[in-house]
Design an enzyme around this catalytic site. Structure first.
Site, PDB file in Angstrom:
ATOM      1  N   ASP A  97       0.825  -1.211   0.000  1.00  0.00           N
ATOM      2  CA  ASP A  97       0.000   0.000   0.000  1.00  0.00           C
ATOM      3  C   ASP A  97       0.859   1.261   0.000  1.00  0.00           C
ATOM      4  OD1 ASP A  97      -2.398   1.339  -0.049  1.00  0.00           O
ATOM      5  OD2 ASP A  97      -2.679   1.299   2.122  1.00  0.00           O
TER       6      ASP A  97
ATOM      7  N   ARG B   3      -5.213  -1.965   8.816  1.00  0.00           N
ATOM      8  CA  ARG B   3      -6.379  -2.778   8.446  1.00  0.00           C
ATOM      9  C   ARG B   3      -5.956  -3.839   7.442  1.00  0.00           C
ATOM     10  NH1 ARG B   3      -7.872   2.591   6.683  1.00  0.00           N
ATOM     11  NH2 ARG B   3      -7.208   2.907   4.532  1.00  0.00           N
TER      12      ARG B   3
ATOM     13  N   HIS C 276       2.691   2.958  -8.862  1.00  0.00           N
ATOM     14  CA  HIS C 276       2.457   1.542  -9.183  1.00  0.00           C
ATOM     15  C   HIS C 276       3.628   0.982  -9.991  1.00  0.00           C
ATOM     16  CE1 HIS C 276      -1.462   2.117  -7.581  1.00  0.00           C
ATOM     17  NE2 HIS C 276      -1.990   2.699  -8.623  1.00  0.00           N
TER      18      HIS C 276
ATOM     19  N   GLU D 188     -12.329  -4.563  -4.414  1.00  0.00           N
ATOM     20  CA  GLU D 188     -12.819  -3.197  -4.189  1.00  0.00           C
ATOM     21  C   GLU D 188     -12.093  -2.171  -5.077  1.00  0.00           C
ATOM     22  OE1 GLU D 188     -12.120  -5.361  -1.616  1.00  0.00           O
ATOM     23  OE2 GLU D 188     -14.262  -5.775  -1.479  1.00  0.00           O
ATOM     24  N   ASN D 189     -10.924  -2.540  -5.592  1.00  0.00           N
ATOM     25  CA  ASN D 189     -10.157  -1.576  -6.387  1.00  0.00           C
ATOM     26  C   ASN D 189     -10.815  -1.236  -7.732  1.00  0.00           C
ATOM     27  OD1 ASN D 189      -6.942  -2.814  -5.186  1.00  0.00           O
ATOM     28  ND2 ASN D 189      -8.096  -1.037  -4.481  1.00  0.00           N
TER      29      ASN D 189
ATOM     30  N   ARG E  60       2.121  -4.873   6.047  1.00  0.00           N
ATOM     31  CA  ARG E  60       1.384  -3.832   5.328  1.00  0.00           C
ATOM     32  C   ARG E  60       2.215  -2.557   5.372  1.00  0.00           C
ATOM     33  NH1 ARG E  60      -4.876  -2.457   4.445  1.00  0.00           N
ATOM     34  NH2 ARG E  60      -4.534  -0.638   3.120  1.00  0.00           N
TER      35      ARG E  60
HETATM   36  C1  IPE Z   1      -5.333  -2.805  -0.429  1.00  0.00           C
HETATM   37  O1  IPE Z   1      -5.017  -1.459  -0.556  1.00  0.00           O
HETATM   38  C2  IPE Z   1      -5.351  -3.478  -1.771  1.00  0.00           C
HETATM   39  C3  IPE Z   1      -4.049  -3.632  -2.413  1.00  0.00           C
HETATM   40  C4  IPE Z   1      -2.890  -3.319  -1.911  1.00  0.00           C
HETATM   41  C5  IPE Z   1      -4.094  -4.231  -3.721  1.00  0.00           C
HETATM   42  P1  IPE Z   1      -6.155  -0.351  -0.695  1.00  0.00           P
HETATM   43  O2  IPE Z   1      -5.454   0.950  -0.829  1.00  0.00           O
HETATM   44  O3  IPE Z   1      -7.103  -0.707  -1.757  1.00  0.00           O
HETATM   45  O4  IPE Z   1      -6.908  -0.471   0.706  1.00  0.00           O
HETATM   46  P2  IPE Z   1      -7.761   0.593   1.511  1.00  0.00           P
HETATM   47  O5  IPE Z   1      -8.722   1.209   0.548  1.00  0.00           O
HETATM   48  O6  IPE Z   1      -6.796   1.584   2.074  1.00  0.00           O
HETATM   49  O7  IPE Z   1      -8.413  -0.199   2.595  1.00  0.00           O
HETATM   50  C1  IPE Z   2      -1.506   0.154  -3.389  1.00  0.00           C
HETATM   51  O1  IPE Z   2      -1.251   1.517  -3.428  1.00  0.00           O
HETATM   52  C2  IPE Z   2      -1.631  -0.472  -4.752  1.00  0.00           C
HETATM   53  C3  IPE Z   2      -3.000  -0.857  -5.128  1.00  0.00           C
HETATM   54  C4  IPE Z   2      -4.061  -0.790  -4.372  1.00  0.00           C
HETATM   55  C5  IPE Z   2      -3.158  -1.363  -6.474  1.00  0.00           C
HETATM   56  P1  IPE Z   2      -2.446   2.549  -3.499  1.00  0.00           P
HETATM   57  O2  IPE Z   2      -2.791   2.805  -4.924  1.00  0.00           O
HETATM   58  O3  IPE Z   2      -3.574   2.092  -2.649  1.00  0.00           O
HETATM   59  O4  IPE Z   2      -1.787   3.848  -2.889  1.00  0.00           O
HETATM   60  P2  IPE Z   2      -2.424   4.817  -1.821  1.00  0.00           P
HETATM   61  O5  IPE Z   2      -2.826   3.962  -0.650  1.00  0.00           O
HETATM   62  O6  IPE Z   2      -3.608   5.458  -2.462  1.00  0.00           O
HETATM   63  O7  IPE Z   2      -1.347   5.768  -1.481  1.00  0.00           O
HETATM   64 MG    MG Z   3      -4.053   2.345  -0.709  1.00  0.00          MG
END
Ligand code: IPE
Ligand code: IPE
Ligand code: MG
Length: 262
Positions: free
Chosen positions: A29, A203, A46, A76-77, A197
């Site tokens: 994350d 979480r 990314h 959820e992404n 994490r």
């Molecule tokens: C969790 O990260 C999913 C991945 C790393 C692929 P998110 O950024 O989607 O999680 P939330 O929204 O902070 O819970």
């Molecule tokens: C995690 O990084 C990668 C994916 C969820 C694919 P994020 O894209 O969630 O990055 P932040 O949490 O918004 O900084």
């Molecule tokens: Mg994130």
């Protein structure tokens, strides 16, 4: 730089080889925030994150950690802007194609966990090819969780079990934890011992809900694109200091009580 890399190819001397986690799961994350902090578009985080993941897998091979599961895209992404979703799908596909030969040479087994049927067809094809080609590799069992959700996986398992019951292959009273586990995407893998994490969020975001029952949790403030072997070393040190009791008490085992005693 080269010297540092050479040094970190060896397991750091303050880690005990026989107490390493067998399986490390990572919620990668903070890519977006890493990029935004630098005035870059989120997707640059990314892109950088891919190199970090690749080095983690090779670090696991170097240090003797046998399995890694990385959360690449959650169920959820899909709620993110379409441009970011499309970028991620294309990135996973491109990286698979680009890295496959090297992963083969390094004896990395690639798997995907999640509902692959929801991914673009070209990515499904690339994933199938990578899984098949690397299926006999034994250095690191590397799973990429893509279109993965822990709840979705549990529902998927329930449905498969219900269908077997309906066909008369199983009785409801035969459904136990072992049978349930056999219907998960991760049926032939050990549960994660350590969940890392990055980016400081406390979480699990729908990751490996069943498998995480007794994983040790480690959260670092570092954004994923800045994660490296030193950070991994710190996580493993923290892990080796944990007292994994599994519901028992921490005192050393006492002689077995005579049978029949309460
Ligand atoms: C969790 O990260 C999913 C991945 C790393 C692929 P998110 O950024 O989607 O999680 P939330 O929204 O902070 O819970
Ligand atoms: C995690 O990084 C990668 C994916 C969820 C694919 P994020 O894209 O969630 O990055 P932040 O949490 O918004 O900084
Ligand atoms: Mg994130």
């Amino acid at each position: 730089m080269a010297a540092r890399l050479t040094v970190s190819r060896e397991l750091p001397t303050d880690l005990e080889r026989d107490r390493l986690p067998q399986h490390v799961a990572v919620i990668m994350d903070g890519n977006g925030r890493w990029a935004q902090k630098r005035g870059l578009p989120r997707v640059m985080g990314h892109r950088r994150g891919v190199d970090v993941l690749k080095d983690l897998v090779y670090c696991c091979r170097d240090w003797g950690v046998g399995a890694v599961t990385a959360y690449a895209f959650s169920t959820e992404n899909w709620k993110r802007p379409m441009m970011e979703v499309n970028f991620l799908m294309a990135l996973i596909e491109r990286v698979l194609r680009r890295e496959l030969d090297e992963m083969m040479a390094e004896q990395i087994r690639i798997r995907f966990v999640g509902d692959l049927s929801g991914l673009p067809q070209s990515l499904q094809d690339e994933a199938a090819r990578a899984m098949e080609r690397t299926s006999h590799n034994g250095a690191v069992d590397f799973a990429i969780a893509t279109n993965y959700g822990g709840r979705q996986e549990i529902v998927h398992a329930c449905r498969a079990i219900a269908e077997r019951v309906q066909r008369g292959e199983l009785r409801p009273d035969q459904v136990d934890e072992g049978v349930f586990q056999q219907h998960l995407y991760t049926c032939d893998r050990v549960d994660p011992d350590l969940l890392i994490r990055t980016s400081g969020e406390m979480r699990v975001s729908n990751f490996l809900l069943w498998q995480m029952a007794y994983a040790e949790l480690y959260v670092t403030e570092t954004f994923w694109p800045d994660f490296n072997r030193e950070e991994f070393h710190r996580a493993l040190l923290a892990y080796q200091q944990r007292d994994r009791r599994y519901g028992k008490i921490s005192a050393p085992p006492t002689p077995a009580a005579p049978s029949g005693s309460p």
